[in-house]
Design an enzyme around this catalytic site. Structure first.
Site, short mmCIF file in Angstrom:
data_model
loop_
_atom_site.label_atom_id
_atom_site.label_comp_id
_atom_site.label_asym_id
_atom_site.label_seq_id
_atom_site.Cartn_x
_atom_site.Cartn_y
_atom_site.Cartn_z
CG ASP A 56 -0.86 18.74 84.99
OD1 ASP A 56 -0.20 19.67 85.49
OD2 ASP A 56 -1.70 18.06 85.62
CD GLU A 69 2.20 24.69 77.79
OE1 GLU A 69 3.18 25.43 77.60
OE2 GLU A 69 1.14 25.06 78.34
CG ASP A 82 2.68 14.87 81.14
OD1 ASP A 82 3.48 14.93 82.08
OD2 ASP A 82 1.48 14.54 81.26
CG LEU A 90 17.96 14.94 117.96
CD1 LEU A 90 16.78 15.79 117.55
CD2 LEU A 90 19.15 15.81 118.28
CD GLU A 129 14.94 22.24 112.94
OE1 GLU A 129 14.95 21.68 111.86
OE2 GLU A 129 15.92 22.86 113.41
CE LYS A 148 11.99 13.20 117.28
NZ LYS A 148 11.80 12.22 116.27
CG ASP A 203 6.05 10.48 112.65
OD1 ASP A 203 7.06 9.76 112.80
OD2 ASP A 203 4.90 10.14 112.97
CE1 TYR A 258 17.70 15.90 110.50
CE2 TYR A 258 15.48 15.41 109.79
CZ TYR A 258 16.72 14.99 110.23
OH TYR A 258 16.97 13.67 110.40
CE LYS A 277 18.13 20.32 114.78
NZ LYS A 277 17.79 20.38 113.37
CE LYS A 300 9.21 10.40 120.67
NZ LYS A 300 9.22 9.57 119.48
CB CYS A 332 -20.99 -16.07 110.17
SG CYS A 332 -20.79 -14.86 108.86
CB CYS A 389 -23.88 -16.97 106.30
SG CYS A 389 -22.38 -17.67 107.01
CB CYS A 400 -17.51 -16.96 108.56
SG CYS A 400 -18.82 -17.82 107.66
CB CYS A 411 -20.35 -16.48 104.06
SG CYS A 411 -20.26 -15.06 105.15
S1 IVH Z 1 18.29 17.10 113.97
C1 IVH Z 1 22.43 15.69 115.41
N1 IVH Z 1 15.94 17.98 113.25
O1 IVH Z 1 14.52 12.77 114.73
C2 IVH Z 1 21.05 16.18 115.18
N2 IVH Z 1 16.21 15.65 113.57
O2 IVH Z 1 16.67 11.29 117.08
C3 IVH Z 1 20.44 15.55 114.02
N3 IVH Z 1 14.19 14.36 113.06
O3 IVH Z 1 16.34 10.29 113.53
C4 IVH Z 1 18.98 15.51 114.01
N4 IVH Z 1 12.92 16.05 112.48
O4 IVH Z 1 15.76 11.85 111.76
C5 IVH Z 1 16.67 16.90 113.58
N5 IVH Z 1 13.93 18.89 112.56
C6 IVH Z 1 14.66 17.84 112.87
C7 IVH Z 1 14.13 16.55 112.83
C8 IVH Z 1 14.94 15.47 113.20
C9 IVH Z 1 12.99 14.73 112.61
C10 IVH Z 1 14.54 12.97 113.36
C11 IVH Z 1 15.90 12.56 112.94
C12 IVH Z 1 16.40 11.61 113.98
C13 IVH Z 1 15.43 11.77 115.10
C14 IVH Z 1 16.13 12.28 116.33
#
Ligand code: IVH
Length: 677
Positions: free
Chosen positions: A40, A42, A44, A90, A120, A122, A124, A231, A296, A320, A414, A417, A432, A438
């Site tokens: 680290d 080096e 920096d 999507l 793949e 999704k 978050d 993605y 996809k 989901k 409370c 107290c 309180c 308190c």
């Molecule tokens: S593909 C046209 N792949 O999920 C296709 N979306 O409504 C474009 N998201 O807001 C999206 N992981 O941001 C794709 N592996 C993934 C994803 C992904 C998360 C989100 C994306 C979008 C929402 C889908």
């Protein structure tokens, strides 16, 4: 003769290029391949050398220098920009049957064609699009409404997994899309720090990631350790990309993008379902949040044939994950009292396994929450954990209610107290009111007062404060400034405070007297007055006397100070005990006015042109203020100008010139942000 013009900048330019390449490579190895090639220290040293050269030769500094990863530039505002390719969403579902229908429909529409799917995760987080021209990042934009998003380029550059330059072969013009996520470790550490400093923790990594991208201070965004998961890739007509989605992600990986390895090519619904099943359990082991699976069609030539519905493509769908839910008995309820006196009921639960962790406690929020679920003693509560880290009570398992169990009765006194609790109009929480008698409220206020963002008295942690409180030495914040060495020595169970620590403690207390007025105001812990509110109050009233004299109406004139805050501030200062505290703090030598005298070098190396009329400064005052912070003031805009500081009634010519030369325009509020510690 001008000595400087004869100095050849070529060696500096070459060294800067060399350093940038080396640092980029080290970053790449570290963040993409989990490999540290140097210590680290080096790292920096290299970074600092580059920063120093950029300071000396600002004209040679690249906007894509790895020093931008550290941040430092201030986002004036987030310009709205139109997406070149709309950001579609999507179709999504929680039902496996609908995934089966999607698969059957796709097969039918593609009528005998050979094709496959990619499955793949999704991610978050927050969707962003990154535009690259000739292998260089040119812009980063949030999804926004899909058509218009916010330009967050400065902050995106601080994310280590956002490549600034691409490697190897790449298309000359394309957009990389992906999700900015806040990995759990980084998120937990960040939230813990927030709590230690008396700030509200973020509810989940997604909200925190989203807030981080909209931070004005890019250096703050850099500290958060966000991650970009790529993605999707798209390019204008005429730019060739690989013919499968899988191939595109592979290509992107070779260019230097972080593409998660959890991707699989699936040939049919059985394989898709197996992928879903696997990740429904395995997701809890991931270092970041995922809320589903995206499926996809892999062959991109088929996308056009399948087409789009109103707002999402027919060639992809998101499954989901259902939030995981369990039911577990409620053992008892703790009532916690915070520094403002707010009471929070917390359920103690029979330990239960949920989403990769063991849950023993969950908040019951307030009396209304308990009432709305009609929680009875001994009930089994349903607990859920979705994308959130924090488990939530979502209902009562009525079938398991013990016979004759009485409804939970909210406390009316409370627990600390014994004072009868009150409810403030318009607020669901109980409070309180015994603020000065308190225990958790007193110690909580003291903790807030000494916290890093407030008076920053590091040597006074929660344990020490508790010790001083128990010894009867500190009852309110002013008492901290009356502490004497002889009172401190020998305190603690095993006389933990000795000569040296007593001296350190008193030295830190002494240093805190220089903390600026606005932070001292924040430190007082007046309800609803956060850091920004305190800053605004300080800048408006300039000193304590004017603030003390202000009525509610005047207080509410201050930007961002609403009626509720104005009332709280007024009441706080009207209280005779608080007046005494303020008098004692003043006598102890704390800052009671905004300091225009204090200099620092926040604006070192920056040149400003000042124009227009300002609210808090005369023109001369603001110029003097820039110089006090180490900046330079110049009369006319040129390529060397860092910022045009624009007040009201600034001439349109100045703005035009600044825009033409790409000089950033700052408002007075931006300037105050930049210069306020
Ligand atoms: S593909 C046209 N792949 O999920 C296709 N979306 O409504 C474009 N998201 O807001 C999206 N992981 O941001 C794709 N592996 C993934 C994803 C992904 C998360 C989100 C994306 C979008 C929402 C889908």
């Amino acid at each position: 003769m001008d000595l400087f013009s004869s100095i050849d900048t070529e060696p500096a330019r070459r060294r800067m290029e060399e350093l940038s390449e080396r640092i980029d490579q080290l970053n790449y190895e570290y963040y993409m391949n989990d490999r540290s090639l140097v210590s680290d220290q080096e790292f920096d040293t290299l970074l600092r050398e580059l920063q120093e050269l950029e300071r000396q030769y600002p004209e040679l500094a690249s906007p894509l220098s790895p020093t931008k990863r550290v941040g430092g530039e201030v986002n004036k505002s987030f310009r709205q920009v139109e997406h070149r390719f709309p950001m579609l969403s999507l179709g999504n579902t929680y039902s496996i049957e609908e995934i089966e229908e999607f698969e059957a429909r796709t097969r039918r529409l593609l009528d005998g064609e050979e094709f496959s799917y990619t499955c793949e995760l999704k991610y978050d987080g927050v969707a962003i699009g990154l535009s690259y021209r000739h292998g260089r990042l040119v812009q980063a934009v949030t999804r926004g409404n899909g058509t218009l998003g916010d330009d967050i380029t400065l902050n995106a550059k601080t994310i280590p997994t956002v490549p600034l330059h691409l490697r190897g072969d790449y298309p000359d013009d394309f957009e990389a899309r992906g999700e900015v996520v806040f990995p759990f470790d980084a998120f937990n550490a960040f939230n813990a720090q927030r709590e230690a400093e008396g700030d509200e923790p973020f509810a989940n990594p997604r909200n925190a990631a989203s807030g981080s991208l909209k931070l004005q201070d890019s250096a703050e965004c850099a500290k958060r350790k966000l991650m970009f998961c790529m993605y999707f890739m798209m390019a204008p007509d005429g730019i060739a990309l690989p013919g499968t989605h899988y191939g595109r992600l592979d290509y992107a990986r070779q260019m230097g993008f972080k593409v998660q390895p959890y991707i699989q090519e699936c040939k049919d619904i059985t394989e898709i379902k197996a992928f879903i099943d696997h990740w429904d359990h395995a997701r809890w082991e991931l270092p970041f949040g995922t809320d589903g699976i995206v499926i996809k069609v892999n062959q991109t030539a088929l996308w056009d044939r399948l087409g789009l519905t109103a707002k999402s493509p027919r060639w992809a769908i998101a499954y989901k994950f259902k939030a995981e839910r369990v039911s577990t008995p409620l053992l008892s309820i703790d009532y916690q009292v915070g520094r403002t006196g707010k009471v929070t009921p917390v359920a103690n639960l029979a330990a239960v396994h949920l989403g990769g962790t063991t849950v023993r406690r969950a908040t019951l929020v307030n009396a209304d929450f308990i009432e709305s679920f009609d929680i009875h003693e001994g009930d089994h509560l349903f607990i859920e954990k979705g994308g959130e880290i924090i488990p939530k009570v979502v209902g009562v398992d009525l079938e398991r209610r013990p016979d004759g169990a009485p409804p939970v009765r909210y406390i009316d006194r409370c627990p600390e107290c014994g004072t009868p609790l009150v409810r403030i109009d318009g607020e669901a929480a109980h409070y309180c009111p015994n603020a000065d008698g308190c225990h958790p409220q007193i110690v909580g206020r003291l903790e807030h007062f000494v916290s890093r963002r407030a008076m920053n008295i590091e040597t006074l942690g929660p344990e020490r404060l508790e010790l001083l409180y128990t010894a009867g030495l500190v009852r309110n914040v002013a008492d901290i400034y009356d502490l004497r060495r002889d009172q401190l020595i020998g305190l603690g169970d095993d006389a933990t405070i000795q000569d040296k620590s007593a001296d350190n403690l008193l030295a830190a207390v002494e240093t805190s007297k220089n903390v600026p007025f606005e932070r001292m105001l924040f430190a007082l812990g007046i309800r609803y007055v956060g850091e920004v509110g305190a800053k605004k109050l300080a800048r408006y009233f300039k000193d304590m006397d004017h603030l003390l004299a202000a009525g509610e109406e005047e207080l509410s004139q201050v930007e961002d100070v609403g009626g509720v805050t104005a009332k709280a501030v007024h009441e706080w200062f009207a209280h005779p005990d608080h007046r005494t505290i303020v008098d004692r703090l003043r006598a102890a030598g704390l800052q009671m006015q905004v300091s225009l005298q204090q200099g620092d070098n926040t604006l070192d190396g920056l040149t400003f042109v000042v124009s227009g009329v300002f609210e808090h400064f005369s023109r001369d005052e603001i110029k003097a203020d820039i110089e006090r912070h180490g900046g330079k003031v110049s009369g006319s805009i040129s390529g060397k100008t860092s910022y045009l500081l624009a007040g009201d009634k600034m001439g349109p010519e100045k703005r035009k010139k600044a825009e033409k030369l790409g000089v950033k325009i700052l408002s007075e509020a931006d300037y105050l942000q930049m210069t306020t510690p």
